[in-house]
Each structure stands twice: as structure tokens, then as C-alpha cells.
Design a protein around this motif. Structure first.
Motif, PDB file in Angstrom:
ATOM      1  N   GLN A  37      -4.179   4.614   7.791  1.00 27.90           N
ATOM      2  CA  GLN A  37      -4.305   3.545   8.855  1.00 27.90           C
ATOM      3  C   GLN A  37      -3.633   3.817  10.165  1.00 27.90           C
ATOM      4  O   GLN A  37      -4.061   3.630  11.352  1.00 27.90           O
ATOM      5  N   VAL A  43     -11.151   4.741   8.060  1.00 30.84           N
ATOM      6  CA  VAL A  43     -10.203   3.541   8.058  1.00 30.84           C
ATOM      7  C   VAL A  43     -10.293   3.239   6.748  1.00 30.84           C
ATOM      8  O   VAL A  43     -11.299   2.620   6.149  1.00 30.84           O
ATOM      9  N   SER A  99       0.765  -1.143  -0.030  1.00 29.82           N
ATOM     10  CA  SER A  99      -0.014   0.032   0.093  1.00 29.82           C
ATOM     11  C   SER A  99       0.977   1.375  -0.017  1.00 29.82           C
ATOM     12  O   SER A  99       2.282   1.325   0.271  1.00 29.82           O
ATOM     13  N   ALA A 144      -5.891   6.440  12.045  1.00 31.40           N
ATOM     14  CA  ALA A 144      -7.187   5.938  12.468  1.00 31.40           C
ATOM     15  C   ALA A 144      -6.899   5.243  13.960  1.00 31.40           C
ATOM     16  O   ALA A 144      -8.054   5.139  14.662  1.00 31.40           O
ATOM     17  N   LYS A 145      -5.865   4.643  14.163  1.00 32.38           N
ATOM     18  CA  LYS A 145      -5.808   3.966  15.665  1.00 32.38           C
ATOM     19  C   LYS A 145      -5.766   5.258  16.568  1.00 32.38           C
ATOM     20  O   LYS A 145      -5.992   4.873  17.902  1.00 32.38           O
ATOM     21  N   PHE A 186      -1.697   5.603   2.296  1.00 29.84           N
ATOM     22  CA  PHE A 186      -2.688   4.697   2.854  1.00 29.84           C
ATOM     23  C   PHE A 186      -2.255   4.283   4.389  1.00 29.84           C
ATOM     24  O   PHE A 186      -3.060   4.225   5.157  1.00 29.84           O
ATOM     25  N   ARG A 187      -0.873   3.969   4.377  1.00 31.65           N
ATOM     26  CA  ARG A 187      -0.504   3.477   5.795  1.00 31.65           C
ATOM     27  C   ARG A 187      -0.329   4.641   6.783  1.00 31.65           C
ATOM     28  O   ARG A 187      -0.903   4.446   7.911  1.00 31.65           O
ATOM     29  N   GLU A 215      -9.531   1.024   3.269  1.00 32.53           N
ATOM     30  CA  GLU A 215      -9.130  -0.491   2.786  1.00 32.53           C
ATOM     31  C   GLU A 215      -8.541  -0.688   1.391  1.00 32.53           C
ATOM     32  O   GLU A 215      -9.028   0.279   0.452  1.00 32.53           O
ATOM     33  N   GLN A 216      -7.600  -1.422   1.149  1.00 35.95           N
ATOM     34  CA  GLN A 216      -6.943  -1.756  -0.203  1.00 35.95           C
ATOM     35  C   GLN A 216      -7.367  -2.729  -0.862  1.00 35.95           C
ATOM     36  O   GLN A 216      -8.098  -3.872  -0.432  1.00 35.95           O
TER      37      GLN A 216
END
Length: 277
Positions: free
Chosen positions: A21, A32, A13, A24-25, A17-18, A34-35
């Protein structure tokens, strides 16, 4: 309700994108992502935005029936956004790059040339942003000369009066031209000859700007060298911050994102991902 973001990309990714992610935590209200390795319209159901690798978008581009002017002129896109019941291609990276330069390089001397290093979509986007800033002479540099001439032809179609010139990398440090802005769009390995050539910066005017926007260079040796050369350095983290801010703005979620938190998270992410791609 959480927003839904997709990324269509084969393999690993993207850094954006990473990072989404990662944050999002930090906040359960953040989208969140998704790939998916390949695109299908069915996957867009219920989504609020979609990112594309340029490889994926290249395959889709010929089938697009509605092309915003910017996408048509640059022959590329990296994002889908919905408007009503339809999805339209957009250039997220163009908006983010423009945002960084307008906010942080307002005093760049547009009377001098700009240099752009790379090839393909990223180079075209960076060069097009330079034209919007007012540069009339833009040098395209890279290792594939044939490809660079193709990029110059594409760029010239929508930018009458702007001079796009191809400069072989081996001539960079010996040519007599000085630039006020250089933008790097490619990943630079520590031992690469390209990094060595660029690091001389003898082709830059005093007080000029250097911007490494490739997110694979989060620990940017090139920009460290730019600071040593007393240039005004803009780092990949500046591009990452602008990308995230632009995404949240388009999702109408900007109220969730505090600039100070974002800057701290980018530093944390950078330290945890020193070899991000």
C-alpha cells in the motif's frame, strides 16, 4: 493496466500488505492491494494474486485438490497464483527466504548445523530452505516442545537423511553445539526472555550468519546484537525486499521496480512503522 492483489486475513493486515500500500502511493502503476477477512472464490475474479495468513490457509488446506510438491511436503501455503483458468497454492515466503540466503549468505558453512527458532508454518519453511541449501543437521527451537516434535515429523517425511532435532530454548546457551546459521521466525518483544537468550550468540561459530526474518521485528534488536557479536546479520528488511521483488516478478512487473528505490522506500517505511507487526 494495474495488477490486482488480494490479502485474506482477519484483523490487522500484514506488513507486506501495508508496505505494498505504501509504495502504491509512490507509483500509480504499482498494484494496489485490497484486504478481505475471509476467503471466497468469487473474490478471486479479476485478481492476479492472493496472499493468505497461515490461519486462513490452514482452514483451506484440507479442501485443496491440487497440491504442488513443496506445498504438500510442508503442509502449508501463503499465496495463490493463477495458471490458465485455475488457481494454485504457492509458498511465497519460501522463495523469498531462499532468495535472500542464496544472494547474501553464499559462504555459509553447511557442514555445521543450522538453528531455526519458532513454530508452525514459518519454522517448517525456514527449516526446509536450510535443507535446500545443503544443511544435513537442523535444530528446531521454540517454547512449545510438543509442537516442535510435530514439525520435525512433518519435515522428516520429505527430507530423508536430514536430521531434524528439537532443542528446548532453556538449553540453547548451555549446549556444546555451534551453528553457522540461525534463523528467527517469531516476533521478539524488547523485554522477552527469548530475545535475551538468543542475544548471547555463544552458540554460533565465528563468522556465522544470523537472520531475523520476522517482519514484526523491522527494528531488529536481535540483529543489532548479532553485529555486536561479529556475526553476519541479515535483517527483516532483507526479507521484505525479497518478498516484494518476488511478488513483482510473479506479476511480470519487475521492470517497474528499481532496487535502489525499493531499498529507500523500505527504510522510509521502517522509520514510519517502528512497531510494525
Amino acid at each position: 493496466m494495474n495488477k490486482k492483489i488480494l490479502e485474506f486475513r482477519e484483523g490487522e493486515s500484514s506488513t507486506l500488505f501495508r508496505f505494498l500500500q505504501f509504495i502504491a502511493k509512490k507509483n500509480p502503476d504499482f498494484p494496489v492491494p485490497e484486504q478481505h477477512p475471509t476467503f471466497s472464490e468469487e473474490l478471486l475474479a479479476g485478481a492476479d494474486a492472493a496472499f493468505f495468513s497461515f490461519e486462513q490457509s490452514r482452514a483451506l488446506y484440507p479442501s485443496l485438490q491440487v497440491l504442488p510438491t513443496q506445498v504438500r511436503l510442508l503442509e502449508c501455503f501463503d499465496m495463490y497464483l493463477p495458471e490458465g483458468a485455475k488457481w494454485y497454492p504457492r509458498l511465497l515466503s519460501y522463495e523469498a527466504l531462499h532468495k535472500v540466503l542464496v544472494e547474501q549468505a553464499r559462504d555459509v558453512d553447511i557442514r555445521m548445523p543450522a538453528f531455526v527458532v519458532g513454530e508452525g508454518e514459518c519454522l517448517r519453511i525456514a527449516a526446509a530452505v536450510c535443507t535446500e541449501l545443503g544443511f544435513a543437521e537442523i535444530y528446531l527451537m521454540g517454547e512449545n516442545i510438543t509442537q516442535l516434535y510435530r514439525e520435525a515429523r512433518i519435515l522428516s517425511r520429505g527430507n530423508l537423511g536430514i536430521k531434524f532435532k528439537v532443542l528446548p530454548m532453556e538449553e540453547l546457551t548451555i549446549q556444546p553445539i555451534n551453528a553457522s546459521l540461525i534463523i528467527n521466525t517469531v516476533q521478539l518483544d524488547s523485554e522477552s526472555e527469548l530475545l535475551t537468550d538468543l542475544s548471547y550468540f555463544n552458540f554460533m561459530t565465528t563468522g556465522g550468519y544470523a537472520f531475523d526474518l520476522h517482519l514484526g521485528n523491522l527494528q531488529s534488536e536481535l540483529m543489532d546484537e548479532a553485529k555486536q557479536a561479529e556475526l553476519k546479520a541479515l535483517f527483516p528488511k532483507d526479507m521484505l525486499q525479497a518478498l516484494v521483488e518476488t511478488v513483482f516478478e510473479k506479476l511480470k512487473q519487475s521492470h517497474l521496480l528499481k532496487p535502489s528505490d525499493l531499498a529507500n522506500w523500505i527504510e522510509e517505511f521502517k522509520n514510519e512503522n517502528s512497531s510494525s507487526v
